[in-house]
Design an enzyme around this catalytic site. Structure first.
Site, PDB file in Angstrom:
ATOM      1  N   ASP A  46       9.962 -80.686  27.514  1.00 59.37           N
ATOM      2  CA  ASP A  46       8.738 -79.912  27.688  1.00 59.37           C
ATOM      3  C   ASP A  46       9.082 -78.483  28.089  1.00 59.37           C
ATOM      4  OD1 ASP A  46       5.571 -80.159  28.337  1.00 59.37           O
ATOM      5  OD2 ASP A  46       6.550 -78.865  29.813  1.00 59.37           O
ATOM      6  N   TYR A  53       7.436 -69.879  30.121  1.00 61.76           N
ATOM      7  CA  TYR A  53       8.686 -70.178  30.823  1.00 61.76           C
ATOM      8  C   TYR A  53       9.828 -69.251  30.407  1.00 61.76           C
ATOM      9  CZ  TYR A  53       6.450 -74.694  31.898  1.00 61.76           C
ATOM     10  OH  TYR A  53       5.594 -75.696  32.316  1.00 61.76           O
ATOM     11  N   HIS A  95      -2.124 -74.046  27.611  1.00 67.25           N
ATOM     12  CA  HIS A  95      -1.461 -74.114  28.918  1.00 67.25           C
ATOM     13  C   HIS A  95      -2.466 -74.099  30.078  1.00 67.25           C
ATOM     14  CE1 HIS A  95       2.578 -72.972  31.008  1.00 67.25           C
ATOM     15  NE2 HIS A  95       1.859 -73.783  31.759  1.00 67.25           N
ATOM     16  N   ASN A 115      -4.208 -78.685  32.543  1.00 67.01           N
ATOM     17  CA  ASN A 115      -4.951 -78.132  33.683  1.00 67.01           C
ATOM     18  C   ASN A 115      -6.450 -78.019  33.411  1.00 67.01           C
ATOM     19  OD1 ASN A 115      -2.545 -77.552  35.365  1.00 67.01           O
ATOM     20  ND2 ASN A 115      -2.086 -76.043  33.769  1.00 67.01           N
ATOM     21  N   GLN A 133      -1.833 -82.474  30.340  1.00 67.37           N
ATOM     22  CA  GLN A 133      -0.767 -82.263  31.321  1.00 67.37           C
ATOM     23  C   GLN A 133      -1.354 -81.669  32.607  1.00 67.37           C
ATOM     24  OE1 GLN A 133       3.284 -79.615  31.703  1.00 67.37           O
ATOM     25  NE2 GLN A 133       2.981 -80.758  29.788  1.00 67.37           N
ATOM     26  N   PRO A 157       6.095 -83.999  39.504  1.00 70.02           N
ATOM     27  CA  PRO A 157       5.867 -85.412  39.841  1.00 70.02           C
ATOM     28  C   PRO A 157       6.437 -85.857  41.185  1.00 70.02           C
ATOM     29  CG  PRO A 157       7.626 -85.238  38.235  1.00 70.02           C
ATOM     30  CD  PRO A 157       7.051 -83.861  38.373  1.00 70.02           C
ATOM     31  N   LYS A 159      11.409 -81.656  36.498  1.00 70.70           N
ATOM     32  CA  LYS A 159      12.385 -80.629  36.146  1.00 70.70           C
ATOM     33  C   LYS A 159      13.585 -80.771  37.079  1.00 70.70           C
ATOM     34  CE  LYS A 159      10.559 -76.833  39.024  1.00 70.70           C
ATOM     35  NZ  LYS A 159      11.766 -76.563  39.813  1.00 70.70           N
ATOM     36  N   GLN A 193      20.484 -87.690  36.113  1.00 68.41           N
ATOM     37  CA  GLN A 193      20.823 -89.109  36.105  1.00 68.41           C
ATOM     38  C   GLN A 193      19.907 -89.891  37.031  1.00 68.41           C
ATOM     39  OE1 GLN A 193      23.275 -90.472  34.020  1.00 68.41           O
ATOM     40  NE2 GLN A 193      22.265 -92.375  34.609  1.00 68.41           N
TER      41      GLN A 193
END
Length: 266
Positions: A36, A41, A99, A130, A151, A179, A221, A229
């Protein structure tokens, strides 16, 4: 509704070109399949480079980007999306989001451009980000294409019950950004206790809680291989009903991303 991998890679704030490319390539080779990004960005080029460098077929990568709020007129949506395709070095996008529904956003002008991109095969899916429930209703009435994903910020400290219900009722994904509440989940005793029970981290527990929710996927992120991992290992954690009920019952509520001009503040 097509599937989305339960844990994707968010790239917000990863603007160091070489590092961003390395993180994306490493994540894909580690097993991530959902990446994403966004025009705002300023990393679409290194994200695209990471996808190209990874030993993973492009067709196996679900790639999403977002149109920024100053590019949401009909013509700007079309032209800025072409720029995104060039920067990402791809022929099409799996998912394109609005966005934020602010600034140049007008449903009647913006969303027909998304329909055009969908109809001509430039994008496989339409998304929004949003939005309030009222704005979702307006978008659904305006679009010909189905809304595939919404999102929003979502984590144990902002559980988005109303938007969860809306996503289930209208059969779209709720894609959770921030998250782990930018680390604030580590401050919650309930999450710490469940993490100890599962020999996991509070971050992993938060991701596992999101994974357990119907129609929800997370896009944490990260900037390190270790965290990449850890995040993907959260797929293997199965919280039991007591765990989920305990997290659902957390009374603390905190929104991390809360600009004054956000739609819920109007």
């Amino acid at each position: 509704m097509d599937d989305l991998p339960p844990i994707g890679l968010g790239t917000y704030n990863n603007t160091d070109s070489e590092h961003c490319t390395d993180v994306v390539a490493t994540a894909l080779e580690m097993g991530y399949r959902h990446v994403d990004t966004a025009q705002e960005y300023n990393n679409e080029v290194p994200v695209g480079n990471g996808i190209s460098q990874a030993d993973v077929d492009r067709k196996d990568v679900f790639l999403a980007t977002k149109v920024w709020d100053d590019k949401l007129s009909y013509e700007d949506v079309l032209s800025s999306t072409e720029e995104s395709l060039d920067k990402l070095d791809v022929d099409k996008l799996d998912l394109l989001y609005v966005h934020w529904p602010r600034n140049t956003y007008e449903a009647a002008d913006t969303l027909p451009a998304f329909d055009k991109l969908y109809d001509n095969g430039t994008i496989d899916h339409v998304g929004v980000s949003n939005f309030t429930p009222e704005q979702l209703n307006e978008a659904r009435k305006t679009l010909d294409a189905p809304i595939f994903a919404h999102q929003v910020e979502m984590h144990p400290l902002l559980q988005q019950e109303e938007l969860q219900k809306y996503a289930r009722e209208h059969d779209h994904w709720l894609v959770a950004y921030s998250p782990v509440a930018r680390g604030k989940v580590t401050e919650v005793d309930t999450i710490q206790d469940i993490a100890e029970k599962h020999d996991a981290t509070p971050y992993q527990v938060s991701l596992a809680w999101l994974k357990a929710k119907e129609n929800v996927v997370a896009i944490p992120k990260t900037a390190t291989k270790e965290h990449l991992q850890d995040n993907i290992e959260a797929r293997k954690i199965d919280l039991d009903d007591d765990d989920i009920e305990a997290i659902d019952g957390i009374e603390r509520e905190e929104r991390i991303v809360d600009p004054d001009n956000a739609p819920w503040n109007q």
